[in-house]
Scaffold this motif. Structure first.
Motif, PDB file in Angstrom:
ATOM      1  N   ASP A 110       0.807  -1.215   0.000  1.00 51.22           N
ATOM      2  CA  ASP A 110       0.000   0.000   0.000  1.00 51.22           C
ATOM      3  C   ASP A 110       0.843   1.269   0.000  1.00 51.22           C
ATOM      4  O   ASP A 110       0.306   2.367   0.025  1.00 51.22           O
ATOM      5  N   GLU A 111       2.175   1.143  -0.042  1.00 52.45           N
ATOM      6  CA  GLU A 111       3.002   2.320  -0.271  1.00 52.45           C
ATOM      7  C   GLU A 111       3.155   2.577  -1.777  1.00 52.45           C
ATOM      8  O   GLU A 111       3.641   3.620  -2.176  1.00 52.45           O
ATOM      9  N   LEU A 112       2.778   1.598  -2.566  1.00 47.93           N
ATOM     10  CA  LEU A 112       2.918   1.761  -4.015  1.00 47.93           C
ATOM     11  C   LEU A 112       1.824   2.693  -4.550  1.00 47.93           C
ATOM     12  O   LEU A 112       0.699   2.683  -4.060  1.00 47.93           O
ATOM     13  N   ILE A 113       2.206   3.481  -5.542  1.00 49.45           N
ATOM     14  CA  ILE A 113       1.247   4.436  -6.117  1.00 49.45           C
ATOM     15  C   ILE A 113       0.350   3.696  -7.113  1.00 49.45           C
ATOM     16  O   ILE A 113       0.848   3.042  -8.032  1.00 49.45           O
ATOM     17  N   PRO A 114      -0.962   3.793  -6.931  1.00 47.38           N
ATOM     18  CA  PRO A 114      -1.859   3.086  -7.854  1.00 47.38           C
ATOM     19  C   PRO A 114      -1.928   3.793  -9.217  1.00 47.38           C
ATOM     20  O   PRO A 114      -2.230   4.980  -9.278  1.00 47.38           O
ATOM     21  N   VAL A 115      -1.612   3.078 -10.265  1.00 46.59           N
ATOM     22  CA  VAL A 115      -1.624   3.682 -11.609  1.00 46.59           C
ATOM     23  C   VAL A 115      -2.408   2.813 -12.585  1.00 46.59           C
ATOM     24  O   VAL A 115      -2.661   1.644 -12.317  1.00 46.59           O
ATOM     25  N   LEU A 116      -2.754   3.425 -13.713  1.00 40.77           N
ATOM     26  CA  LEU A 116      -3.402   2.695 -14.799  1.00 40.77           C
ATOM     27  C   LEU A 116      -2.349   2.223 -15.784  1.00 40.77           C
ATOM     28  O   LEU A 116      -1.314   2.859 -15.946  1.00 40.77           O
ATOM     29  N   SER A 117      -2.632   1.134 -16.430  1.00 38.31           N
ATOM     30  CA  SER A 117      -1.781   0.673 -17.526  1.00 38.31           C
ATOM     31  C   SER A 117      -2.580   0.854 -18.807  1.00 38.31           C
ATOM     32  O   SER A 117      -3.707   0.372 -18.915  1.00 38.31           O
ATOM     33  N   TYR A 118      -2.005   1.589 -19.761  1.00 32.03           N
ATOM     34  CA  TYR A 118      -2.748   1.844 -20.994  1.00 32.03           C
ATOM     35  C   TYR A 118      -2.052   1.211 -22.201  1.00 32.03           C
ATOM     36  O   TYR A 118      -0.829   1.327 -22.345  1.00 32.03           O
ATOM     37  N   ALA A 119      -2.821   0.524 -23.029  1.00 30.03           N
ATOM     38  CA  ALA A 119      -2.271  -0.093 -24.242  1.00 30.03           C
ATOM     39  C   ALA A 119      -3.244   0.103 -25.393  1.00 30.03           C
ATOM     40  O   ALA A 119      -4.441   0.259 -25.183  1.00 30.03           O
ATOM     41  N   ARG A 120      -2.705   0.117 -26.582  1.00 29.45           N
ATOM     42  CA  ARG A 120      -3.578   0.291 -27.752  1.00 29.45           C
ATOM     43  C   ARG A 120      -3.097  -0.588 -28.890  1.00 29.45           C
ATOM     44  O   ARG A 120      -1.901  -0.654 -29.171  1.00 29.45           O
ATOM     45  N   ILE A 121      -4.034  -1.271 -29.513  1.00 33.56           N
ATOM     46  CA  ILE A 121      -3.720  -1.984 -30.753  1.00 33.56           C
ATOM     47  C   ILE A 121      -3.849  -0.971 -31.872  1.00 33.56           C
ATOM     48  O   ILE A 121      -4.881  -0.341 -32.024  1.00 33.56           O
ATOM     49  N   SER A 122      -2.771  -0.818 -32.619  1.00 35.43           N
ATOM     50  CA  SER A 122      -2.783   0.208 -33.651  1.00 35.43           C
ATOM     51  C   SER A 122      -3.368  -0.348 -34.930  1.00 35.43           C
ATOM     52  O   SER A 122      -3.262  -1.529 -35.233  1.00 35.43           O
ATOM     53  N   SER A 123      -3.968   0.548 -35.706  1.00 34.51           N
ATOM     54  CA  SER A 123      -4.480   0.099 -37.003  1.00 34.51           C
ATOM     55  C   SER A 123      -3.366   0.034 -38.043  1.00 34.51           C
ATOM     56  O   SER A 123      -3.542  -0.459 -39.134  1.00 34.51           O
ATOM     57  N   ASP A 124      -2.177   0.575 -37.679  1.00 34.73           N
ATOM     58  CA  ASP A 124      -1.029   0.455 -38.580  1.00 34.73           C
ATOM     59  C   ASP A 124      -0.418  -0.915 -38.363  1.00 34.73           C
ATOM     60  O   ASP A 124       0.457  -1.083 -37.537  1.00 34.73           O
ATOM     61  N   THR A 125      -0.905  -1.877 -39.104  1.00 35.26           N
ATOM     62  CA  THR A 125      -0.504  -3.256 -38.836  1.00 35.26           C
ATOM     63  C   THR A 125       0.999  -3.451 -38.938  1.00 35.26           C
ATOM     64  O   THR A 125       1.570  -4.245 -38.223  1.00 35.26           O
ATOM     65  N   GLU A 126       1.634  -2.640 -39.826  1.00 40.49           N
ATOM     66  CA  GLU A 126       3.075  -2.838 -40.002  1.00 40.49           C
ATOM     67  C   GLU A 126       3.843  -2.478 -38.732  1.00 40.49           C
ATOM     68  O   GLU A 126       4.951  -2.900 -38.528  1.00 40.49           O
ATOM     69  N   LYS A 127       3.204  -1.698 -37.867  1.00 38.72           N
ATOM     70  CA  LYS A 127       3.893  -1.291 -36.643  1.00 38.72           C
ATOM     71  C   LYS A 127       3.576  -2.204 -35.472  1.00 38.72           C
ATOM     72  O   LYS A 127       4.092  -2.016 -34.386  1.00 38.72           O
ATOM     73  N   ASP A 128       2.710  -3.167 -35.698  1.00 39.29           N
ATOM     74  CA  ASP A 128       2.170  -3.872 -34.548  1.00 39.29           C
ATOM     75  C   ASP A 128       3.005  -5.042 -34.061  1.00 39.29           C
ATOM     76  O   ASP A 128       2.531  -6.149 -33.939  1.00 39.29           O
ATOM     77  N   GLU A 129       4.261  -4.757 -33.777  1.00 41.17           N
ATOM     78  CA  GLU A 129       5.098  -5.828 -33.251  1.00 41.17           C
ATOM     79  C   GLU A 129       4.810  -6.068 -31.764  1.00 41.17           C
ATOM     80  O   GLU A 129       5.090  -7.109 -31.229  1.00 41.17           O
ATOM     81  N   HIS A 130       4.203  -5.056 -31.106  1.00 42.33           N
ATOM     82  CA  HIS A 130       3.841  -5.220 -29.701  1.00 42.33           C
ATOM     83  C   HIS A 130       2.377  -5.622 -29.592  1.00 42.33           C
ATOM     84  O   HIS A 130       1.498  -4.867 -29.942  1.00 42.33           O
ATOM     85  N   GLY A 131       2.135  -6.818 -29.053  1.00 40.12           N
ATOM     86  CA  GLY A 131       0.760  -7.180 -28.755  1.00 40.12           C
ATOM     87  C   GLY A 131       0.311  -6.428 -27.525  1.00 40.12           C
ATOM     88  O   GLY A 131       1.127  -5.868 -26.798  1.00 40.12           O
ATOM     89  N   VAL A 132      -0.994  -6.419 -27.294  1.00 41.30           N
ATOM     90  CA  VAL A 132      -1.512  -5.705 -26.137  1.00 41.30           C
ATOM     91  C   VAL A 132      -0.972  -6.301 -24.844  1.00 41.30           C
ATOM     92  O   VAL A 132      -0.613  -5.589 -23.910  1.00 41.30           O
ATOM     93  N   GLU A 133      -0.885  -7.648 -24.802  1.00 41.27           N
ATOM     94  CA  GLU A 133      -0.377  -8.291 -23.591  1.00 41.27           C
ATOM     95  C   GLU A 133       1.048  -7.836 -23.296  1.00 41.27           C
ATOM     96  O   GLU A 133       1.399  -7.556 -22.156  1.00 41.27           O
TER      97      GLU A 133
END
Ligand SMILES: [Zn+2]
Length: 494
Positions: free
Chosen positions: A5-28
């Protein structure tokens, strides 16, 4: 190791891009990277938010996840009550899809004090004055990516936008209830206020004048600084429309012109827009709501070129491009513009004397403005009107013949299409020509004379209107004499 509970609560944001050629990173992958980055910096991910642009491109460009994130940041909690104090976005190119997004994100994140933002380079301070620079950089990026944006716009808003139909809501000040024709009583006030503001009159002064004159809002209320600002900043005055923070444009990148009468020219409105934008960045820095504070308080940028200068150092063939910051050195009287350290997101390898850069860039901009004025004064009116008429005549002749069955579909449609393409180009050319002339006009004839008496915020507004950025190239090792050739202005459309 910090307890949970000393850790700061944050959001994790990810996006699947429509530029398929750039999509080497999966959302996971993106979320996994976010989690480990969060952990390294004393944070813990309390919710994962994902947007999928691939499907969104077809149905609806709203990024639900992004909007949810903004709401959570503003509220400081998720809908289920879980507290949120920041965001981690390792694939930070996924965060901003267009210029307006970045500003809205910074706005939401800095809504409260002590928020955390981290990307692949680690935590970033979005409260610092650099935010203004990053936001403006976003604008440059959006110009580069304007086609991409337009493709998305086309998917979704094209039909409505192209019709330029006025949309719902209260009657806009300056127009009649039909929202198309000008209100003869109000429009002159609006026109004068836009021109006065662009030439340096304060919102406070204009607001006082309107109150004295008994001018009311369309709901019958007295004008406030905030309502006046929203009215002056509305692109409707020049026939344009803003949607989600951006001017709506057609496929050629030209603003879509609405079906209502206009109060001022696009150039005149753009001058106002530039002025508000130059102030806006500083408002984010102090965390204050824009409009609730006297405009004078936003005019305190300390240095002329903050946000305009970019590091031109290359590393592995890639331009550093970081916004330079103001710094000091004990041996130099002037302020310095320097590339921030690596830890702060820059390369730390470039610096230049501020007074000399200020002077050189000022001179370059004044010369450019004068050149524009001279050109606008000497240029003949646009000469394409006849060509447009001829093409329209040609098209109607073709249509007549086609209707009379003198020519077949196979002949008619390709020819009409060709004519319409030419017409589109000509109209775009005309719009560009008019914008240029209006811009030169809006600057006023005596800009060099007025410069010395202008407030820093007005100078900055002019600079930002003329320039996207100034790239500062490295001068080599050691201290060298100042060399203006190493400053490369990137002009906004000539
Ligand atoms: Zn650099």
């Amino acid at each position: 190791m910090a307890s949970d509970d000393e850790l700061i609560p944050v959001l994790s944001y990810a996006r699947i891009s429509s530029d398929t050629e750039k999509d080497e990173h999966g959302v996971e992958d993106q979320h996994k990277l976010n989690r480990s980055t969060a952990q390294r910096h004393g944070c813990k991910v309390v919710a994962e938010i994902t947007d999928n642009d691939v499907s969104a491109a077809k149905a609806d460009v709203t990024r639900d996840g992004f909007e949810t994130m903004l709401r959570a940041l503003r509220a400081g909690r998720l809908p289920d009550g879980q507290v949120v104090r920041g965001v981690v976005v390792v694939a930070d190119d996924r965060l901003v899809r267009r210029a307006g997004d970045y500003e809205r994100f910074v706005d939401a994140l800095t809504y409260d004090d002590g928020r955390v933002y981290a990307d692949a380079k680690g935590p970033k301070n979005l409260y610092s004055e650099d935010v203004e620079a990053m936001g403006l950089f976003g604008v440059v990026i959006s110009k580069i990516e304007v086609r991409k944006i337009q493709r998305r716009l086309r998917d979704n808003h094209r039909s409505r936008a192209e019709r330029g139909v006025p949309v719902g809501g209260t009657r806009p000040f300056g127009w009649n209830a039909d929202k198309k024709t000008l209100n003869e009583a109000e429009a002159p006030y609006l026109r004068q206020a836009i021109r006065d503001f662009a030439r340096g009159k304060s919102l406070t002064a204009i607001c006082a004048e309107w109150r004295d004159a008994g001018v009311k809002t369309t709901l019958g209320n007295d004008w406030t600084l905030r309502s006046l600002k929203l009215t002056l900043w509305n692109p409707r005055s020049c026939g344009w429309r803003r949607y989600r923070g951006e001017i709506l444009r057609d496929e050629e990148g030209n603003p879509i012109v609405g079906q209502w009468e206009t109060v001022v020219s696009p150039g005149e409105w753009e001058a106002v827009d530039a002025l508000f934008r130059a102030r806006q960045g500083r408002a984010v820095g102090t965390g204050q709501e824009i409009g609730e504070v006297l405009p004078e308080n936003f005019s305190q940028a300390r240095h002329l070129l903050t946000g305009l200068l970019r590091c031109g150092r290359s590393h592995d063939g890639e331009l550093c491009g970081t916004a330079l910051r103001v710094s000091r050195h004990k041996d130099v009287k002037s302020h310095l513009y320097v590339c921030p350290s690596k830890a702060a997101g820059g390369c730390g390898g470039l610096g230049r004397r501020g007074d000399l850069v200020d002077e050189y860039v000022t001179e370059a901009v004044l010369a450019k403005l004068e050149e524009r004025q001279a050109r606008a004064a000497s240029v003949e009116p646009w000469d394409g009107e006849d060509r447009i008429k001829r093409l329209i005549g040609k098209r109607s002749t073709l249509t007549d013949r086609w209707e009379e069955d003198e020519i077949s579909d196979d002949v008619y449609f390709p020819r009409v299409k060709k004519i319409e393409t030419q017409l589109k180009e000509l109209r775009a050319e005309k719009a560009r020509w008019e914008a240029r002339a209006a811009r030169a006009e809006a600057t006023g004839g005596d800009v060099r004379e007025r410069w010395s008496t202008m407030h820093l915020s007005q100078k900055r507004a002019l600079l930002f209107e003329a320039l996207h950025a100034v790239i500062v190239s490295p001068s080599g090792k050691g201290r060298k004499p100042f060399n203006p050739d190493l400053l490369k202005p990137v002009w906004k459309e000539d």
